[in-house]
Design a protein around this motif. Structure first.
Motif, PDB file in Angstrom:
ATOM      1  N   LEU A   1       0.829  -1.208   0.000  1.00  0.00           N
ATOM      2  CA  LEU A   1       0.000   0.000   0.000  1.00  0.00           C
ATOM      3  C   LEU A   1       0.862   1.256   0.000  1.00  0.00           C
ATOM      4  O   LEU A   1       1.883   1.301   0.676  1.00  0.00           O
TER       5      LEU A   1
ATOM      6  N   VAL B   1      -5.555   8.648  -5.789  1.00  0.00           N
ATOM      7  CA  VAL B   1      -4.990   9.904  -5.294  1.00  0.00           C
ATOM      8  C   VAL B   1      -3.560   9.551  -4.912  1.00  0.00           C
ATOM      9  O   VAL B   1      -3.326   8.794  -3.973  1.00  0.00           O
TER      10      VAL B   1
ATOM     11  N   VAL C   1      -9.707   9.733   0.911  1.00  0.00           N
ATOM     12  CA  VAL C   1      -8.647  10.658   1.284  1.00  0.00           C
ATOM     13  C   VAL C   1      -9.308  11.971   1.686  1.00  0.00           C
ATOM     14  O   VAL C   1     -10.311  12.359   1.072  1.00  0.00           O
TER      15      VAL C   1
ATOM     16  N   VAL D   1      -8.234  -1.224  -0.128  1.00  0.00           N
ATOM     17  CA  VAL D   1      -7.416  -2.362   0.310  1.00  0.00           C
ATOM     18  C   VAL D   1      -6.952  -2.148   1.759  1.00  0.00           C
ATOM     19  O   VAL D   1      -6.956  -3.073   2.564  1.00  0.00           O
TER      20      VAL D   1
ATOM     21  N   GLU E   1     -11.094   5.710  -3.159  1.00  0.00           N
ATOM     22  CA  GLU E   1      -9.711   5.638  -3.637  1.00  0.00           C
ATOM     23  C   GLU E   1      -9.293   4.170  -3.588  1.00  0.00           C
ATOM     24  O   GLU E   1      -9.571   3.486  -2.602  1.00  0.00           O
TER      25      GLU E   1
ATOM     26  N   ARG F   1       0.396   7.146   3.222  1.00  0.00           N
ATOM     27  CA  ARG F   1      -0.333   8.402   3.024  1.00  0.00           C
ATOM     28  C   ARG F   1      -0.193   9.276   4.271  1.00  0.00           C
ATOM     29  O   ARG F   1      -1.141   9.486   5.011  1.00  0.00           O
TER      30      ARG F   1
ATOM     31  N   ALA G   1      -6.422   2.380  -3.215  1.00  0.00           N
ATOM     32  CA  ALA G   1      -5.562   1.835  -2.154  1.00  0.00           C
ATOM     33  C   ALA G   1      -6.259   1.907  -0.795  1.00  0.00           C
ATOM     34  O   ALA G   1      -6.039   1.048   0.067  1.00  0.00           O
ATOM     35  N   GLU G   2      -7.106   2.910  -0.606  1.00  0.00           N
ATOM     36  CA  GLU G   2      -7.804   3.026   0.678  1.00  0.00           C
ATOM     37  C   GLU G   2      -8.775   1.856   0.870  1.00  0.00           C
ATOM     38  O   GLU G   2      -9.013   1.415   2.000  1.00  0.00           O
TER      39      GLU G   2
END
Lengths: 579, 199
Positions: free
Chosen positions: A332, B99, B10, B80, B75, A335, B77-78
Motif C-alpha cells: 500500500l 490519489v 482521502v 485495500v 480511492e 499516506r 488503495a484506501e
C-alpha cells in the motif's frame, strides 16, 4: 458560560453549541485553556453554570487554575470537558485525564458512548453544584468522533444566578484556606465515593451468577467489551463510569467471591490500581489482571478485536474464528498527512530553506498544520515540543550554538495562545533568533476557528483585529518584515535581511489558509516542460505528480499559488483563471 | 435491520457528507444509527474513514473487524487498506482513480491504483469498479462523486435504505442551489448501480 481552546478531539463541543440555540450563554474561544478556565471560574463563583473544553494537553496549560480551583471550589456548576486521545491519533501525549482528576482530587466521569456523554454532562453539573467542586468529563477520541441520536429540549434556558457575592475567606486562596479545604475535600471524596457506588453508570451485567471471573471496563473499552459480551452472555461485565473518587463499595461487592478480575481500560491503569488497593485493604484473595499484569497493552488504543483477544485469553478460550488476516495484500502507498496543495506555509518554509542554503540553522517548529513542514522534501522542522515552545527553544539553541541561525515557526493562533511570552523572554535575555509567524488568518488544523487576529468572535461580534505586527513592534523586535509567502523572491530577501542582524527578528508570512478563501486561479503546465520533476522534488505539493513520465497538475487540488511556477527552470508552469 | 457500512478515502473527497446522508436516511427510516469518523492530523491528503452502524445491539463506534457489509471506497488503495473491516462476502464499490500521495511521486513507485482494483476483483466477488473522473464529467467536477457513490449503492440495492429517503436527505442537507445538480448526480449513480445489478 462556555469557553475553551480548540484541540482535537474536543473542538466540536463548542462548535456544536455555536450551531444550536444558545441564547443567554456567553460562548467564547479563549486565547488558551488557562484563560478559558479562569473566565469560567468567575462565572461559577457568581453562581452561573460554566463549561470549559479542551484536549488533554490543554489541561496541562490549564493545570495552574485547576489545581487551585479544586481547593477553592465553585458555586455554580462547573464541568471541565477534557478529551483524551489514546493512540495517540492527533496528540503529543497519551496522558490520562482521569489521573489528573485524581491528582486534583476532583470527580471524573468517563463515558462509554456519545449517549452516555450527553447524560453524564448533566450528572456532572448536578454533582458539581451539590458538592461545590469542578467536575471533569473525560471522553476519548472514539466517543468524541462518534455520532448518536439524542433528545434535548431546544427551549432550554440558562439558570439564573444571584451574582458574585464577595467573601474573601472563601474566594481568595491563602495557605490557611488551602489547609482547611484540603481536609474537607478528602472527607467529601469519601462521601462522594459512597454516593457514586450507586451511580447509574457504575453498573454490572451479571452473566453466570456464580462466575468466578469478572471484567471491569472503563470508558470506550466498555463498549468494546459489550460487543464481546453479546456473544458470551455468561460473562460478568462491569462498567466503571467514575474512576475517581473510586466507588469502592460498588467494586467490593463485585470483587468478593471472585478468583480473577480483568480490567479493560485505555491510557493508564487507574481502575486496576484502585481494584488492587481495594483487594489489598479487604484482604481478598483475588487476582487482578490488566496493564500491570501484562494482559492489556500499556500504550495505544484498544478496539473490539484487541479486547476480544484479551478476553479470550482471560477466559481460556481459543478464538473460534480469528478474522482471516490477509497476508497477500498488495503493497500500500503510504499516506502521511501533508501540507495542502497551495498551503502558504510551503512558501514560507521553502523561502527559509533557500535563504539558509549555505548556513547552519536550526528550525524549531510548533503545534499546528505547519508541524507538517517536517515532511520530505521540505524537511524544515527540527523540533516540536508543545504549544509555543518553538520560540523559546530557538532561543535555547541561539545560546548553545551562537554560530547557527535559530528559527522559530509559529502559527497565528499559537502565537496568541502562547507565543508572546516567549518573545518577551528572548528579547530580555538577548537571544539571536528569527521568529517566523505563519499568519494564515485562522486556526487551521482544528478546522478554522476564529482567534484574536481574525476580527470576529463566537458571540457573533465583529471586533478589532489584534495586529500581530503591532504586538511585535510593542515588544521591541530588532527587525520586522511582512511578506507574502507565495512571493518567493521577496520572502527569501526578508529572511536574508533578518539573518544579517543580531537580536530577535520577526517575519510575518501572511497569506490566508486555502480552505477559507476560494481561489479562482490554477496553474497549468505548458509545452516547455522537460518533465525534470524539480517542482515535485523541491516542493512536495500534493497537486503535482508524475504520471507515466509526464508531470501533471491536478486541477481539482491546485489553487494557483504559483510557487512551482516560480521555481521552474524552464518557465513551463503558468497561472490561468479557473474554468 | 443490522448493517455496517464503511466509507473510506482521502481527506477532501467528501466522504463525510456521504456518511451523514446515509446515517440520516436510516434514521428517517426509524433505525437506530451510530456513526463515527476517523480523521487524521491533516485537513487534506490523509486517509479518512466513516463507519456507519445500523442496529440496536451496536456498542463500538467503529465497525468491528470482519463485520462490514458494504464498503464505499473513494480511492483504490484506501479500499485495500480497510479490507480488515469487511466481511469475506462484503460488497465493495471502489473508485479506480488514484490519489497519489506525494511520497509516491518522490519515490516514483508507479502506484496507479490498478493493482488495488485487480486485487479487490480477484478476492471479492461483489466488487464494482467505477472511474470517478469519467462518471463526473457531465457534472463538471469530481466533487459530485460522493453523491454518485450513494446512487450506485442504492441502484445495486446494497445500501439497505430506500432511494427516496436518501433523496429527501439530499434536499435537506445540501445547499439549496446545489440540490438539483446533486439529485441529478444521485440519479446517474442509481442508473449505473442498476446496470451493475442486472449485468
Amino acid at each position: 458560560m462556555v469557553a475553551g481552546y480548540p484541540g482535537t478531539p474536543s473542538t466540536e463541543i463548542i462548535e456544536t453549541i455555536f450551531h444550536v440555540p444558545h441564547d443567554g450563554v456567553h460562548l467564547e474561544w479563549s486565547v488558551n485553556e488557562k484563560a478559558a478556565m479562569e473566565v469560567c471560574a468567575s462565572a461559577s463563583y457568581a453562581g452561573f453554570r460554566s463549561l470549559v473544553t479542551m484536549k488533554q494537553v490543554g489541561l496541562n496549560v490549564a493545570s495552574d487554575p485547576l489545581m487551585s480551583l479544586a481547593y477553592v471550589g465553585v458555586k455554580g456548576g462547573m464541568v471541565i470537558v477534557v478529551a483524551d486521545d489514546p493512540g495517540p491519533i492527533s496528540s503529543q501525549t497519551e496522558q490520562d485525564t482521569r489521573r489528573f482528576a485524581s491528582f486534583a482530587r476532583i470527580p471524573v466521569f468517563d463515558p462509554a458512548s456519545p449517549e452516555q456523554a450527553f447524560l453524564m454532562v448533566q450528572d456532572a453539573f448536578s454533582l458539581s453544584e451539590q458538592y461545590h467542586t469542578p467536575v471533569i468529563l473525560r471522553p476519548t477520541t472514539r466517543v468524541c468522533h462518534g455520532y448518536a441520536a439524542i433528545e434535548f429540549d431546544e427551549h432550554y434556558a440558562p439558570k439564573s444566578a444571584e451574582g458574585f457575592i464577595k467573601d474573601s475567606s472563601k474566594w481568595v486562596i491563602f495557605p490557611k484556606l488551602s489547609l482547611r479545604n484540603h481536609e474537607l475535600i478528602e472527607k467529601r471524596n469519601v462521601q462522594l465515593a459512597t454516593e457514586l457506588s450507586h451511580y447509574r453508570f457504575n453498573t454490572v451485567l451479571e452473566g453466570n451468577r456464580q462466575a468466578r471471573r469478572a471484567v471491569f471496563a472503563s470508558g470506550i473499552s466498555y463498549s468494546y467489551a459489550r460487543e464481546y459480551q453479546q456473544e458470551h452472555q455468561e460473562m460478568t461485565l462491569v462498567q466503571l463510569g467514575t474512576a475517581f473518587p473510586f466507588p469502592e463499595e460498588f467494586a467490593l461487592q463485585i470483587l468478593s467471591g471472585r478468583d480473577e478480575v480483568l480490567c479493560l481500560e485505555e491510557l493508564s491503569p487507574l481502575v486496576e490500581e484502585a481494584l488492587l488497593r481495594t483487594a489489598g485493604r479487604h484482604q481478598l484473595k483475588v487476582t487482578i489482571r490488566g496493564k500491570l499484569s501484562g494482559d492489556v497493552p500499556h500504550a495505544g488504543e484498544l478496539n473490539v478485536r484487541l479486547c476480544a483477544q484479551i478476553l479470550d485469553r482471560f477466559y481460556g478460550r481459543v478464538a473460534p474464528q480469528a478474522i482471516a488476516c490477509r497476508s497477500d495484500l498488495p503493497a500500500l502507498p503510504q499516506r502521511p498527512p501533508v501540507l495542502c496543495a497551495g498551503c502558504p506555509h510551503r512558501g514560507a518554509f521553502y523561502a527559509v530553506k533557500v535563504a539558509m542554503k549555505k548556513q547552519k540553522a536550526y528550525y524549531c517548529g510548533d503545534i499546528g498544520c505547519y508541524t507538517l513542514g517536517n515532511a520530505q522534501p521540505l524537511d524544515m522542522v527540527d523540533t516540536c515540543l508543545c504549544m509555543g515552545a518553538g520560540i523559546t527553544m530557538a532561543q535555547g539553541f541561539s545560546h548553545t550554538d551562537p554560530e547557527a541561525v535559530s528559527f522559530a515557526f509559529i502559527g497565528d493562533s499559537t502565537f496568541f495562545a502562547s507565543g508572546i511570552t516567549g518573545i518577551v523572554n528572548a528579547i530580555y535575555n538577548e537571544a539571536n533568533i528569527i521568529v517566523c509567524i505563519l499568519d494564515n488568518a485562522t486556526t487551521a488544523m482544528t478546522g478554522h476557528q476564529p482567534h484574536p487576529g481574525t476580527g470576529f468572535n463566537l458571540m457573533g461580534s465583529y471586533v478589532d483585529k489584534l495586529k500581530i505586527e503591532k504586538i511585535l513592534e510593542g515588544l521591541g523586535v530588532a527587525k520586522l518584515e511582512i511578506v507574502d509567502p507565495n512571493d518567493l523572491k521577496a520572502s527569501v530577501a526578508a529572511v536574508k535581511a533578518c539573518a544579517k542582524l543580531r537580536g530577535v527578528k520577526a517575519i510575518i508570512f501572511r497569506s490566508p489558509c486555502i480552505s477559507i478563501v476560494k481561489s479562482k486561479e490554477k496553474c497549468v503546465i505548458n509545452a516547455k516542460c522537460k518533465n525534470c520533476g524539480i517542482c515535485i522534488k523541491k516542493l512536495g505539493c500534493p497537486a503535482i505528480s508524475m504520471d507515466h513520465g509526464q508531470t501533471v497538475i491536478d486541477e481539482s487540488l491546485c489553487v494557483g499559488c504559483t510557487l512551482c511556477s516560480q521555481i521552474c527552470p524552464h518557465r513551463a508552469i503558468e497561472k490561468v483563471q479557473h474554468g | 435491520m443490522d448493517r455496517n457500512i464503511l466509507i473510506c478515502g482521502v481527506g477532501g473527497q467528501g466522504t463525510v457528507l456521504s456518511s451523514k446522508l446515509i446515517a440520516s436516511a436510516f434514521m428517517a427510516d426509524g433505525e437506530v444509527v451510530h456513526s463515527a469518523e476517523t480523521i487524521g492530523m491533516a485537513q487534506r491528503g490523509g486517509s479518512v474513514t466513516s463507519h456507519i452502524r445500523v442496529g440496536r445491539a451496536v456498542f463500538s463506534p467503529l465497525i468491528p473487524e470482519g463485520r462490514g457489509d458494504l464498503m464505499l471506497s473513494f480511492e483504490p488503495a484506501e479500499a485495500v487498506r480497510n479490507l480488515n473491516y469487511l466481511k469475506a462476502d462484503g460488497i465493495v464499490i471502489v473508485n479506480s482513480h488514484p490519489v497519489k500521495p506525494i511520497t509516491e511521486s518522490l519515490k516514483e513507485t508507479g502506484y496507479d491504483g490498478s493493482e488495488m482494483t485487480a486485487y479487490l476483483q480477484q478476492h471479492y466477488l461483489q466488487t464494482y469498479v467505477v472511474d470517478s473522473h469519467e462518471i463526473c464529467r457531465p457534472f463538471g467536477s469530481v466533487k459530485f462523486f460522493n453523491i454518485i457513490m450513494l446512487g450506485i449503492a442504492c441502484g445495486l440495492g446494497a445500501l439497505g435504505v430506500a432511494q427516496s429517503l436518501v433523496v429527501a436527505e439530499i434536499e435537506k442537507k445540501v445547499k439549496e442551489k446545489f440540490v438539483e445538480v446533486n439529485k441529478q448526480a444521485f440519479a446517474a449513480g442509481v442508473k449505473l448501480g442498476e446496470n451493475y445489478a442486472t449485468n
